[in-house]
Enzyme design. Sequence first.
Site, PDB file in Angstrom:
ATOM      1  N   GLY A  52       2.117 -14.336  -8.740  1.00 55.65           N
ATOM      2  CA  GLY A  52       3.580 -14.326  -8.700  1.00 55.65           C
ATOM      3  C   GLY A  52       4.064 -13.625  -9.963  1.00 55.65           C
ATOM      4  O   GLY A  52       3.603 -13.952 -11.074  1.00 55.65           O
ATOM      5  N   ARG A  92      -3.682  -6.662 -13.203  1.00 58.46           N
ATOM      6  CA  ARG A  92      -3.030  -6.384 -11.910  1.00 58.46           C
ATOM      7  C   ARG A  92      -1.951  -5.325 -12.160  1.00 58.46           C
ATOM      8  O   ARG A  92      -1.185  -5.450 -13.108  1.00 58.46           O
ATOM      9  CB  ARG A  92      -2.406  -7.652 -11.295  1.00 58.46           C
ATOM     10  CG  ARG A  92      -3.457  -8.660 -10.802  1.00 58.46           C
ATOM     11  CD  ARG A  92      -2.842  -9.747  -9.953  1.00 58.46           C
ATOM     12  NE  ARG A  92      -2.565  -9.307  -8.598  1.00 58.46           N
ATOM     13  CZ  ARG A  92      -1.873 -10.030  -7.709  1.00 58.46           C
ATOM     14  NH1 ARG A  92      -1.399 -11.207  -8.047  1.00 58.46           N
ATOM     15  NH2 ARG A  92      -1.665  -9.569  -6.491  1.00 58.46           N
ATOM     16  N   GLN A 199      -0.030 -16.918   1.024  1.00 63.71           N
ATOM     17  CA  GLN A 199       0.797 -17.596   0.021  1.00 63.71           C
ATOM     18  C   GLN A 199       1.964 -18.356   0.659  1.00 63.71           C
ATOM     19  O   GLN A 199       2.423 -19.358   0.137  1.00 63.71           O
ATOM     20  CB  GLN A 199       1.356 -16.585  -0.991  1.00 63.71           C
ATOM     21  CG  GLN A 199       0.329 -15.949  -1.904  1.00 63.71           C
ATOM     22  CD  GLN A 199      -0.193 -14.644  -1.355  1.00 63.71           C
ATOM     23  OE1 GLN A 199      -0.317 -14.480  -0.150  1.00 63.71           O
ATOM     24  NE2 GLN A 199      -0.515 -13.706  -2.221  1.00 63.71           N
ATOM     25  N   ASP A 240       8.114  -7.787  -6.991  1.00 63.18           N
ATOM     26  CA  ASP A 240       7.116  -7.548  -8.056  1.00 63.18           C
ATOM     27  C   ASP A 240       7.523  -6.416  -8.981  1.00 63.18           C
ATOM     28  O   ASP A 240       7.156  -6.400 -10.155  1.00 63.18           O
ATOM     29  CB  ASP A 240       5.750  -7.275  -7.441  1.00 63.18           C
ATOM     30  CG  ASP A 240       5.182  -8.565  -6.879  1.00 63.18           C
ATOM     31  OD1 ASP A 240       5.523  -8.910  -5.736  1.00 63.18           O
ATOM     32  OD2 ASP A 240       4.464  -9.254  -7.611  1.00 63.18           O
ATOM     33  N   ASN A 250       7.252  -5.664  -3.020  1.00 60.46           N
ATOM     34  CA  ASN A 250       6.970  -7.093  -2.892  1.00 60.46           C
ATOM     35  C   ASN A 250       5.761  -7.227  -1.973  1.00 60.46           C
ATOM     36  O   ASN A 250       5.217  -6.227  -1.482  1.00 60.46           O
ATOM     37  CB  ASN A 250       8.193  -7.833  -2.344  1.00 60.46           C
ATOM     38  CG  ASN A 250       8.033  -9.347  -2.452  1.00 60.46           C
ATOM     39  OD1 ASN A 250       7.701  -9.873  -3.528  1.00 60.46           O
ATOM     40  ND2 ASN A 250       8.226 -10.079  -1.357  1.00 60.46           N
TER      41      ASN A 250
END
Length: 345
Positions: A52, A92, A199, A240, A250
Amino acid sequence: MNNEKTIEWVKEGKYGYSLTIDQTLIPNEYKKIKIKDSTSMYNAIKTMIVRGAPAIGIAGAHGVCLAAIELKNESNFIEKLYEKIEYLNSSRPTAVNLSWALKAQKIVIEKYKDLSVDEIINKLIENAIRLENEDIEINKKIGDFGAVLVPKGAGILTHCNAGALATVGYGTALGVIRSVYKKDPTIMVYADETRPRQQGARLTTYELVRDGIPVTLITDGMCSYFMKKGMIQFVVTGADRIASNGDTANKIGTSTIAIAANYYNIPFYIAAPKSTIDMSIKSGEDIVIELRDENEVKIINDKPICSEGVKVINPSFDVTDNKLIKGIITEYGVFKPNELHKIFS
Ligand code: MRU
């Protein structure tokens, strides 16, 4: 969710450590793990123990504190610390909150570089704790700005998990839902499963069930069915990375939902803090999309779901075009995708 932080710095002994919920175990187990070195933090981000966008940012800030503690006796402390920051940044690629938080720690290092190493470490820890606390306050503001947009008794669709677990607490998209629910308990949340890592099924329903907020789990392919039936009046997801023109990366599947929502004339909103907006890029074309291990798609519950040798591609995010987004809900208010510059001026 209870009021515990998803990720927090725990002061113990001289400096302390990072304590985070292991999100890979939810919903079957709720367990917190202590992260005490920067390599373990890199791995926790990469393997999605912590995930997240805003939570990854805080994990990065903690990673810098851990790296500084590891390097405290090195002669070229600052230079080595910068190398560790680059290493953490490579864990990431898509969520900009990671590089945003690392940059916030770099500013601390620059400002206090003439102090003793011990003092620099304490300044980094202070800054990480400040970012943690700010994140919760920001999410509550996002929640309140978003809540007024939701029609009474709405069916609200959300994708992935943009909740307390994806942040330090309260959540962005789920922050909006939490704030709506306080004034309108007649809402119904539709949570998309969110393949491949589920998720939505694992984390979003976990949070909402615990808070007593009505939630119905659907699979990713079902959204247009429920839209057509008139059961969804509002869509809100997290983000994101948001480009300066409002194009938004996202979780994979978000743009499919936005296209369907526009087709059925249902407002599609993004809820995200200022730290998710990347004004340095012009459009979604410039966003790096993380490609993850093909086994996330091929294997469920340790068993293959397809024939051996089949080709798989596993992009973790997609980009929703700005023209599909009705508004971006931030801690500064709600903005049209082409108005984001107002937050920075
Ligand atoms: O791969 P993940 O689980 O880190 O992806 C998370 C998302 O896509 C969230 O929707 C996004 O980070 C917003 S979290 C407030």
